[in-house]
Design a protein around this motif. Structure first.
Motif, mmCIF file in Angstrom:
data_model
loop_
_atom_site.group_PDB
_atom_site.id
_atom_site.type_symbol
_atom_site.label_atom_id
_atom_site.label_comp_id
_atom_site.label_asym_id
_atom_site.label_seq_id
_atom_site.Cartn_x
_atom_site.Cartn_y
_atom_site.Cartn_z
ATOM 1 N N THR A 91 1.447 9.212 3.352
ATOM 2 C CA THR A 91 1.671 10.459 2.609
ATOM 3 C C THR A 91 3.124 10.486 2.136
ATOM 4 N N PRO A 92 3.378 10.820 0.871
ATOM 5 C CA PRO A 92 4.754 10.852 0.379
ATOM 6 C C PRO A 92 5.617 11.741 1.266
ATOM 7 N N PRO A 93 6.784 11.249 1.697
ATOM 8 C CA PRO A 93 7.590 11.993 2.678
ATOM 9 C C PRO A 93 8.007 13.389 2.202
ATOM 10 N N SER A 94 7.902 13.622 0.904
ATOM 11 C CA SER A 94 8.327 14.928 0.411
ATOM 12 C C SER A 94 7.417 16.056 0.890
ATOM 13 N N PHE A 95 6.287 15.672 1.513
ATOM 14 C CA PHE A 95 5.315 16.724 1.838
ATOM 15 C C PHE A 95 5.869 17.755 2.810
ATOM 16 N N LEU A 96 6.755 17.335 3.705
ATOM 17 C CA LEU A 96 7.284 18.273 4.687
ATOM 18 C C LEU A 96 8.042 19.399 3.994
ATOM 19 N N GLN A 97 8.836 18.977 3.000
ATOM 20 C CA GLN A 97 9.621 19.966 2.264
ATOM 21 C C GLN A 97 8.702 20.895 1.483
ATOM 22 N N MET A 98 7.703 20.269 0.841
ATOM 23 C CA MET A 98 6.788 21.088 0.035
ATOM 24 C C MET A 98 6.057 22.095 0.895
ATOM 25 N N THR A 126 0.887 11.971 -6.044
ATOM 26 C CA THR A 126 1.785 13.066 -5.650
ATOM 27 C C THR A 126 1.112 13.902 -4.571
ATOM 28 N N TYR A 127 1.953 14.577 -3.828
ATOM 29 C CA TYR A 127 1.442 15.416 -2.747
ATOM 30 C C TYR A 127 1.127 16.816 -3.286
ATOM 31 N N LYS A 168 -5.093 12.128 -8.695
ATOM 32 C CA LYS A 168 -3.941 11.355 -8.198
ATOM 33 C C LYS A 168 -3.002 12.218 -7.364
ATOM 34 N N SER A 169 -3.556 13.269 -6.846
ATOM 35 C CA SER A 169 -2.722 14.087 -5.954
ATOM 36 C C SER A 169 -3.627 14.728 -4.909
ATOM 37 N N GLY A 170 -3.064 14.990 -3.754
ATOM 38 C CA GLY A 170 -3.846 15.572 -2.675
ATOM 39 C C GLY A 170 -2.955 15.734 -1.472
ATOM 40 N N HIS A 171 -3.551 16.103 -0.366
ATOM 41 C CA HIS A 171 -2.705 16.225 0.817
ATOM 42 C C HIS A 171 -3.014 15.105 1.799
ATOM 43 N N CYS A 172 -2.395 15.161 2.944
ATOM 44 C CA CYS A 172 -2.362 14.043 3.860
ATOM 45 C C CYS A 172 -3.727 13.438 4.159
ATOM 46 N N GLU A 173 -4.765 14.272 4.230
ATOM 47 C CA GLU A 173 -6.078 13.742 4.575
ATOM 48 C C GLU A 173 -6.549 12.690 3.573
ATOM 49 N N VAL A 217 0.845 -1.216 0.000
ATOM 50 C CA VAL A 217 0.000 0.000 0.000
ATOM 51 C C VAL A 217 0.872 1.256 0.000
ATOM 52 N N LYS A 218 1.879 1.247 0.825
ATOM 53 C CA LYS A 218 2.754 2.410 0.920
ATOM 54 C C LYS A 218 3.424 2.653 -0.422
ATOM 55 N N GLN A 219 3.915 1.584 -1.030
ATOM 56 C CA GLN A 219 4.588 1.689 -2.315
ATOM 57 C C GLN A 219 3.642 2.224 -3.389
ATOM 58 N N TYR A 220 2.388 1.710 -3.318
ATOM 59 C CA TYR A 220 1.379 2.122 -4.296
ATOM 60 C C TYR A 220 1.193 3.639 -4.267
ATOM 61 N N PHE A 221 0.993 4.183 -3.056
ATOM 62 C CA PHE A 221 0.764 5.624 -2.965
ATOM 63 C C PHE A 221 1.999 6.410 -3.352
#
Lengths: 316, 654
Positions: free
Chosen positions: B490-497, B402-403, B425-430, B393-397
């Motif tokens: 949530t893709p880990p890049s979100f913190l940076q974004m 994308t975040y 195919k993109s959204g935020h953590c929720e 599941v993690k890999q799939y997302f």
């Protein structure tokens, strides 16, 4: 000074005033001020339109006092020597003999003073301030009783030399006669139908009496509080916006002296604030120099002094 | 203007009665009234008044210190309550002084040094009315809305105004005006109160929608965190005992177990926790060995807050709060807290105390079911171990989504989630968290939706982890091996974004840090010092007061004597014509300050013609002028006659 003295002084004033009033109708107030100036040893400038009776008033006053009276008609070609006098060589005795000018008198009427050149004007004004003149290096004192009534005409400016402010300051007060009321003017007409009433005027006060009056003016008491009030009034003219040059300490002195004379005329041995307020405008206004902005906006020096009178609390 | 007798006393009594310290008020009132009744007064110099003002200033400073440290939450009210007592020395000095007034210079340190200040002129003022106003204000602290209080206030104001009413207006008109003013004041006050309440309610509703940590809210909609994230304001400060640089910590606020119509609901009631050991120790879960420690500072909204805590909390200590509650989903909320909440958290890693999975934790709403079924089929999750499933599941997302911080809504689809799956195919953590939870539920793994913050930013300025508003986050709690574990897809890049998109400014951070330090000083250090040293802290203030008062000069006591008749006469001689001026002014003929008496009489003469007193008045004026301006003044006989005449005419006039 006793009460009888002030009564006597009031009597002198009344006699003089009534005598002058036989000639000049409806100018009671002005006569009172002129006499106050005279009694306090100041000189007076009468400024008004032609034909309002300036010269007649001065003449009537001079005739009412048993004193020597001379008159100078100022013209542009008048020279200082015409006023003061000149030394003329006497070929018979082979010496210079001094011919004293009209300034050596008791009452001098300087008619239309602004028509003479500044040089001549200052010759007169200097003698007014100093009480002495120098001719050919000789210092000559003027009479003890020396009183100048100058007149000038504010309307005509062609061929005139307006008095500089510094010289205006030499006059204790400037008066404006103004036009009299209808009744008085009718009275003037009927009075002059046959001949001029000035010819009927006879002296009613002797020279000695008048000298005594002048002496008494100096003895009138003025409290410290009122002296401060006078200084406050004069000081305020120096701070008032729109005034380029305020009144000098000479104005304070003149105000005190003339108010003292008025107090004497009112049968008082002391000055009250009423007399100061009464004469303040005539004594102070002509010494002020307004800046051009307020002159063009129609503000007059008299108006400024009236405002000042209304802005300073009076001691009561 | 001197206040009437009994006025000060009654006002002070009213204050004492309202704030329930009547016995002190009685003392003050009695001393005020004694000052009015006795004849002995003190001759105070301006410097003596300075000392009384100093005393009051030091008292005020002391009150502020005590109020801020001991009763921090209600500091302002406490200070206001005690103000009449603080200012008592000044008013008392005034009442006992022979002057009965205080120089305004005493109130300003700068004015005491004979420095010339523009637009300022020293005046003698009577502070009694100002003081009574303070008393009334202070009494208002006790009952802000009561009409009972209002009627007393009206009474005191009317009494004060009665002293200065004009006699020109008839009494009934004056009374009518007073009633009108009082009534309109009351109506206006009620109106304002009602309006402010209505506005308050509206604002509360708006905030309640906006702020997802409202303790009384048990639902959260998709997109709410996204909105919340749009600010770089610092909300939390966190210190972990074993902080590993670079690591991100999840701080849990609330969990939700039911999803419906794009909303997550928490179906679980709160139970209250009572403090143990000390009043600041709260046992959240049964004690454990090998606990770790962390400290967290946060700020409440209206004295309430939902705490952001790591998973596996055992206890909270050093936290002062009026009440603490938790639910079975491990949300902890507190009430009655100071403006900075400090809590020292003991927690254990790898353990959670959440309620065991129930029916609800498998529920998928009908609307979402088709999409979820489709995705699970694609992922081929059947017959895999739980660990493998999570990895897939993690890999799939991570690979297909994308975040993004944009809120895209549901577009052409039935629900926002379908839009997320099929189109954007993109959204935020929720979205990631909701999608993950539903997918896991489809293959019968219990999952819950959790919200909170992610602490990852280490501030070198503050030397601790700071959590900003933009660090709000949502993730999944998944039940594996008999434990609830956090699972973030949530893709880990979100913190940076987030940190790139949502700006924070150094200036804001600095001011926030400054505010934090100030609060810390007030609530933590201050309270600590106060506990340890108590009133000794006031010692410097007392010393200052002592040294200021030490150089006190001896104050002269004078007795106010009743004047003998003769003295009275001589005093009135000084008054002379002014007496007549006073009477005529009261009659409505005031004199301008620039007018002489003569001109004044001339001006108002025709009004007085009917009285036939102009001639005697003129005579009197001449006498007055002689008395005032002549060299010799009046003789004794003249004076006596003058005074008798003045009296006669004043009688005639009035």
């Amino acid at each position: 000074m006793e009460e009888s003295d002030t009564l006597w002084a009031q009597n002198i004033f009344n006699r003089l005033s009534q005598n002058v009033e036989t000639v000049i109708k409806g100018q009671k107030r002005c006569i009172r001020y002129i006499l106050a100036g005279f009694a306090s040893g100041g000189h007076i400038l009468l400024e008004d339109n032609p034909g309002t009776g300036k010269t007649t008033l001065a003449k009537a006053l001079a005739k009412s006092i048993d004193a020597e009276f001379k008159r100078i008609q100022f013209t542009p070609d008048l020279l200082p020597s015409d006023i003061l006098g000149v030394s003329i060589f006497d070929p018979s005795q082979k010496v210079f003999k001094l011919h004293k000018g009209p300034v050596f008198t008791n009452i001098l009427l300087a008619d239309e003073i602004n028509r003479a050149s500044p040089r001549t004007q200052s010759a007169l004004l200097e003698s007014m301030a100093e009480g002495q003149v120098s001719i050919d290096g000789n210092l000559l004192g003027l009479e003890d009783l020396f009183f100048v009534v100058a007149t000038q005409n504010p309307i005509e400016s062609r061929g005139t030399y307006p008095l500089p402010e510094a010289q205006m300051d030499r006059f204790a007060m400037q008066l404006q006669l103004g036009y009299v009321g209808k009744d008085h003017e009718v009275e003037v007409l009927s009075g002059q139908k046959h001949n001029h009433p000035i010819h009927k005027v006879t002296p009613c006060v002797s020279r000695e009496e008048f000298s005594k009056l002048q002496q008494m003016v100096k003895e009138v008491y003025i409290s410290k509080e009122l002296q401060e009030y006078i200084v406050d009034l004069v000081n305020e003219t120096r701070e008032k916006p729109g005034v380029l040059l305020g009144a000098s300490p000479r104005a304070s002195i003149a105000l005190m002296k003339t108010a003292s004379a008025l107090a004497l005329f009112d049968n008082q041995t002391f000055v009250t604030p009423d007399q100061i307020q009464e004469i303040a405008v005539s004594v102070i206004a002509h010494r002020l120099m307004l800046d051009s902005q307020s002159r063009f906006s129609g503000v007059t020096a008299r108006r400024i002094v009236e405002d000042i009178l209304k802005s300073i609390p009076v001691p009561v | 203007m001197k206040s009437p007798r009994f006025y000060l006393g009654l006002v002070v009594l009213f204050w004492g009665w309202q704030v329930q310290i009547l016995w002190i008020a009685v003392l003050l009132a009695v001393s005020f009234e004694i000052a009015r009744s006795i004849k002995t007064k003190f001759e105070f110099e301006p410097s003596d008044f300075n000392k009384f003002v100093d005393t009051s200033t030091v008292l005020l400073a002391g009150a502020v210190v005590i109020a801020l440290t001991i009763e921090a939450q209600t500091a302002f009210q406490t200070i206001l309550k005690w103000l009449p007592l603080v200012f008592f020395p000044i008013v008392c000095a005034q009442e006992f002084s022979s002057k009965g007034k205080i120089d305004t210079n005493s109130f300003f340190l700068i004015a005491r040094k004979s420095v010339k200040i523009r637009f300022y002129e020293a005046k003698q003022i009577d502070v009694s009315y100002i003081y009574s106003l303070v008393c009334i204000l202070s009494a208002g602290m006790a009952n802000p809305t009561g009409s009972f209080y209002y009627s007393f206030v009206v009474f005191f104001f009317v009494w004060a105004l009665w002293q200065v009413r004009t006699k020109r207006v008839p009494l009934y008109i004056w009374a009518l005006c007073m009633i009108l003013v009082a009534a309109s004041g009351y109506a206006g006050h009620k109106g304002i109160y009602k309006t402010s309440q209505a506005v308050n309610r509206l604002i509360m509703e708006y905030y309640a929608d906006y702020y997802n940590t409202n303790p009384f809210k048990t639902a959260t909609g998709l997109g709410e965190i996204g909105e919340l994230k749009l600010s770089g304001k610092i909300l939390l400060r966190v210190r972990f005992e074993d902080y590993i640089p670079g690591q991100a910590y999840l701080l849990h606020n609330a969990s939700y177990n039911q999803y419906n119509n794009s909303y997550w609901f928490a179906r679980s009631g709160f139970t209250s926790i009572t403090p143990q050991k000390s009043s600041t120790y709260w046992q959240i879960n049964p004690d454990q060995k090998n606990t770790k420690k962390m400290i967290i500072y946060s700020r409440p909204k209206q004295n309430k807050a939902v705490l952001s805590l790591p998973a596996g909390v055992v206890s909270l200590s050093q936290m002062s709060a009026g009440g603490c509650e938790k639910n079975l989903l491990q949300s902890v909320r507190v009430e009655g807290v100071p403006s900075l909440i400090k809590s020292v958290v003991s927690y254990v890693d790898n353990q959670s105390y959440d309620e065991a999975p129930k029916e609800k934790d498998y529920f998928i709403p009908k609307d979402e079911l088709p999409a979820i079924v489709k995705i699970t089929k694609e992922l081929a999750l059947k017959n895999k171990s739980e660990k493998e499933i999570l990895d897939i599941v993690k890999q799939y997302f991570l690979s297909q989504y994308t975040y993004s911080l944009d809120l895209k809504g549901k577009g052409i689809f039935k629900t926002p989630l379908e839009n997320f799956f099929y189109k954007t195919k993109s959204g935020h953590c929720e979205f990631f968290a909701t999608a993950t939870a539903l997918i896991l539920r489809q293959i019968k793994i219990p999952a819950r939706y959790a919200t909170g913050f992610i602490a990852h930013e280490y501030s070198h300025l503050e030397n601790q982890l700071i959590v900003r508003r933009r660090d709000a986050h949502a993730w999944v709690k998944v039940y594996i091996n008999g434990q609830w574990e956090s699972f973030d897809t949530t893709p880990p890049s979100f913190l940076q974004m987030d940190s790139l998109e949502i700006k924070s400014s150094l200036l804001m951070d600095l001011s926030s840090f400054f505010g934090f330090k100030l609060s810390q000083l007030r609530h933590e250090t201050g309270a600590d010092l106060m506990n340890r040293f108590g009133l000794w802290l006031l010692l410097p203030l007392i010393l200052i007061l002592f040294f200021r008062l030490r150089k006190s000069n001896k104050i002269k006591k004078v007795k106010l004597q009743t004047q003998s008749l003769e003295e009275k006469n001589s005093v009135s001689h000084k008054v002379s014509f002014h007496l007549i001026e006073e009477i005529l002014t009261q009659k409505g003929f005031p004199k301008y300050p620039y007018e002489t008496y003569f001109l004044w009489l001339e001006r108002i003469g025709h009004h007085l013609q009917t009285l036939d007193i102009m001639a005697p008045l003129q005579n009197l004026l001449m006498c007055h002028n002689r008395y005032r301006f002549s060299k010799s003044g009046l003789t004794k006989e003249e004076m006596i006659k003058f005074y008798a005449d003045i009296k006669l005419i004043s009688k005639q006039l009035s």
